[in-house]
Scaffold this motif. Structure first.
Motif, PDB file in Angstrom:
ATOM      1  N   GLY A  23       0.800  -1.217   0.000  1.00  0.00           N
ATOM      2  CA  GLY A  23       0.000   0.000   0.000  1.00  0.00           C
ATOM      3  C   GLY A  23       0.834   1.268   0.000  1.00  0.00           C
ATOM      4  N   THR A  24       2.118   1.131   0.259  1.00  0.00           N
ATOM      5  CA  THR A  24       2.991   2.308   0.329  1.00  0.00           C
ATOM      6  C   THR A  24       3.713   2.585  -0.986  1.00  0.00           C
ATOM      7  N   GLY A  26       3.436   0.351  -3.783  1.00  0.00           N
ATOM      8  CA  GLY A  26       2.724  -0.203  -4.917  1.00  0.00           C
ATOM      9  C   GLY A  26       3.347  -1.443  -5.531  1.00  0.00           C
ATOM     10  N   THR A  27       4.396  -1.970  -4.928  1.00  0.00           N
ATOM     11  CA  THR A  27       5.065  -3.146  -5.455  1.00  0.00           C
ATOM     12  C   THR A  27       4.211  -4.397  -5.258  1.00  0.00           C
ATOM     13  N   LEU A  28       4.150  -5.230  -6.275  1.00  0.00           N
ATOM     14  CA  LEU A  28       3.478  -6.514  -6.156  1.00  0.00           C
ATOM     15  C   LEU A  28       4.570  -7.556  -5.982  1.00  0.00           C
ATOM     16  N   ALA A  29       4.619  -8.174  -4.814  1.00  0.00           N
ATOM     17  CA  ALA A  29       5.720  -9.083  -4.525  1.00  0.00           C
ATOM     18  C   ALA A  29       5.335 -10.064  -3.428  1.00  0.00           C
ATOM     19  N   HIS A  30       6.221 -11.030  -3.209  1.00  0.00           N
ATOM     20  CA  HIS A  30       6.077 -11.937  -2.076  1.00  0.00           C
ATOM     21  C   HIS A  30       6.595 -11.200  -0.849  1.00  0.00           C
ATOM     22  N   PHE A  31       5.735 -10.937   0.100  1.00  0.00           N
ATOM     23  CA  PHE A  31       6.148 -10.240   1.305  1.00  0.00           C
ATOM     24  C   PHE A  31       6.914 -11.181   2.221  1.00  0.00           C
ATOM     25  N   ILE A  32       7.628 -10.598   3.156  1.00  0.00           N
ATOM     26  CA  ILE A  32       8.407 -11.391   4.102  1.00  0.00           C
ATOM     27  C   ILE A  32       7.655 -11.443   5.430  1.00  0.00           C
ATOM     28  N   GLN A  33       7.404 -12.670   5.885  1.00  0.00           N
ATOM     29  CA  GLN A  33       6.707 -12.848   7.154  1.00  0.00           C
ATOM     30  C   GLN A  33       7.694 -12.783   8.293  1.00  0.00           C
ATOM     31  N   LYS A  34       7.393 -11.954   9.278  1.00  0.00           N
ATOM     32  CA  LYS A  34       8.263 -11.848  10.442  1.00  0.00           C
ATOM     33  C   LYS A  34       7.441 -11.972  11.709  1.00  0.00           C
ATOM     34  N   SER A  52       4.791  -8.538  25.562  1.00  0.00           N
ATOM     35  CA  SER A  52       3.603  -8.837  24.767  1.00  0.00           C
ATOM     36  C   SER A  52       3.724 -10.225  24.187  1.00  0.00           C
ATOM     37  N   GLY A  53       2.646 -10.700  23.645  1.00  0.00           N
ATOM     38  CA  GLY A  53       2.691 -11.973  22.945  1.00  0.00           C
ATOM     39  C   GLY A  53       3.336 -11.780  21.594  1.00  0.00           C
ATOM     40  N   LYS A  54       3.461 -12.848  20.883  1.00  0.00           N
ATOM     41  CA  LYS A  54       4.037 -12.755  19.548  1.00  0.00           C
ATOM     42  C   LYS A  54       3.099 -11.998  18.615  1.00  0.00           C
ATOM     43  N   MET A  55       3.684 -11.167  17.787  1.00  0.00           N
ATOM     44  CA  MET A  55       2.885 -10.502  16.759  1.00  0.00           C
ATOM     45  C   MET A  55       3.475 -10.843  15.399  1.00  0.00           C
ATOM     46  N   HIS A  56       2.602 -10.944  14.423  1.00  0.00           N
ATOM     47  CA  HIS A  56       3.055 -11.319  13.094  1.00  0.00           C
ATOM     48  C   HIS A  56       2.908 -10.139  12.160  1.00  0.00           C
ATOM     49  N   VAL A  57       3.935  -9.877  11.411  1.00  0.00           N
ATOM     50  CA  VAL A  57       3.894  -8.775  10.463  1.00  0.00           C
ATOM     51  C   VAL A  57       4.355  -9.265   9.097  1.00  0.00           C
ATOM     52  N   LEU A  58       3.955  -8.539   8.083  1.00  0.00           N
ATOM     53  CA  LEU A  58       4.402  -8.798   6.722  1.00  0.00           C
ATOM     54  C   LEU A  58       5.198  -7.586   6.277  1.00  0.00           C
ATOM     55  N   GLU A  59       6.401  -7.824   5.799  1.00  0.00           N
ATOM     56  CA  GLU A  59       7.269  -6.725   5.415  1.00  0.00           C
ATOM     57  C   GLU A  59       7.427  -6.655   3.905  1.00  0.00           C
ATOM     58  N   CYS A  60       7.259  -5.475   3.367  1.00  0.00           N
ATOM     59  CA  CYS A  60       7.451  -5.262   1.936  1.00  0.00           C
ATOM     60  C   CYS A  60       8.941  -5.375   1.620  1.00  0.00           C
ATOM     61  N   GLN A  62      10.457  -4.281  -0.859  1.00  0.00           N
ATOM     62  CA  GLN A  62      10.928  -3.107  -1.587  1.00  0.00           C
ATOM     63  C   GLN A  62      11.205  -1.923  -0.661  1.00  0.00           C
ATOM     64  N   CYS A  63      10.178  -1.522   0.124  1.00  0.00           N
ATOM     65  CA  CYS A  63      10.338  -0.314   0.944  1.00  0.00           C
ATOM     66  C   CYS A  63      10.385  -0.614   2.442  1.00  0.00           C
ATOM     67  N   LYS A  64      10.313  -1.914   2.801  1.00  0.00           N
ATOM     68  CA  LYS A  64      10.449  -2.351   4.203  1.00  0.00           C
ATOM     69  C   LYS A  64       9.296  -1.900   5.106  1.00  0.00           C
ATOM     70  N   THR A  65       8.201  -1.481   4.513  1.00  0.00           N
ATOM     71  CA  THR A  65       7.044  -1.134   5.319  1.00  0.00           C
ATOM     72  C   THR A  65       6.459  -2.404   5.922  1.00  0.00           C
ATOM     73  N   ARG A  66       6.106  -2.348   7.199  1.00  0.00           N
ATOM     74  CA  ARG A  66       5.564  -3.526   7.863  1.00  0.00           C
ATOM     75  C   ARG A  66       4.065  -3.371   8.091  1.00  0.00           C
ATOM     76  N   TYR A  67       3.358  -4.448   7.808  1.00  0.00           N
ATOM     77  CA  TYR A  67       1.919  -4.478   7.995  1.00  0.00           C
ATOM     78  C   TYR A  67       1.576  -5.555   9.013  1.00  0.00           C
ATOM     79  N   ALA A  68       0.701  -5.213   9.940  1.00  0.00           N
ATOM     80  CA  ALA A  68       0.256  -6.202  10.916  1.00  0.00           C
ATOM     81  C   ALA A  68      -0.633  -7.210  10.223  1.00  0.00           C
ATOM     82  N   ARG A  69      -0.403  -8.492  10.526  1.00  0.00           N
ATOM     83  CA  ARG A  69      -1.217  -9.543   9.913  1.00  0.00           C
ATOM     84  C   ARG A  69      -2.321  -9.929  10.865  1.00  0.00           C
ATOM     85  N   LYS A  70      -3.505 -10.000  10.353  1.00  0.00           N
ATOM     86  CA  LYS A  70      -4.633 -10.364  11.206  1.00  0.00           C
ATOM     87  C   LYS A  70      -4.709 -11.871  11.372  1.00  0.00           C
TER      88      LYS A  70
END
Ligand SMILES: [Zn+2]
Length: 70
Positions: A23-24, A26-34, A52-60, A62-70
């Motif tokens: 969303g930042t 616009g790259t279409l790619a396989h994100f990295i799960q962290k 806190s407990g473990k949280m899962h994020v997906l990292e772009c 290309q630009c390293k933006t992290r998104y919280a995974r639901k």
């Protein structure tokens, strides 16, 4: 002097099975799960107590933006 703080540590580098669009940049790619956890740290380097407990994020890849995974 402040010697205690909190920091989120991330690890893992698994690629997602599906392509996702960033969303930042616009790259279409396989994100990295962290996986991440917030720790109480002393002197900002030594992780001690997990706050806190473990949280899962997906990292772009290309630009390293992290998104919280639901
Ligand atoms: Zn991106």
């Amino acid at each position: 002097m402040l010697i205690i703080g909190t920091k989120i540590f991330f690890w893992g580098s698994e690629a997602t099975a599906e392509m996702m669009r960033c969303g930042t940049c616009g790259t279409l790619a396989h994100f990295i799960q962290k996986t991440g956890m917030r720790f109480l740290v002393f002197f900002f380097i030594i992780p001690t107590i997990p706050l806190s407990g473990k949280m899962h994020v997906l990292e772009c890849p290309q630009c390293k933006t992290r998104y919280a995974r639901k």
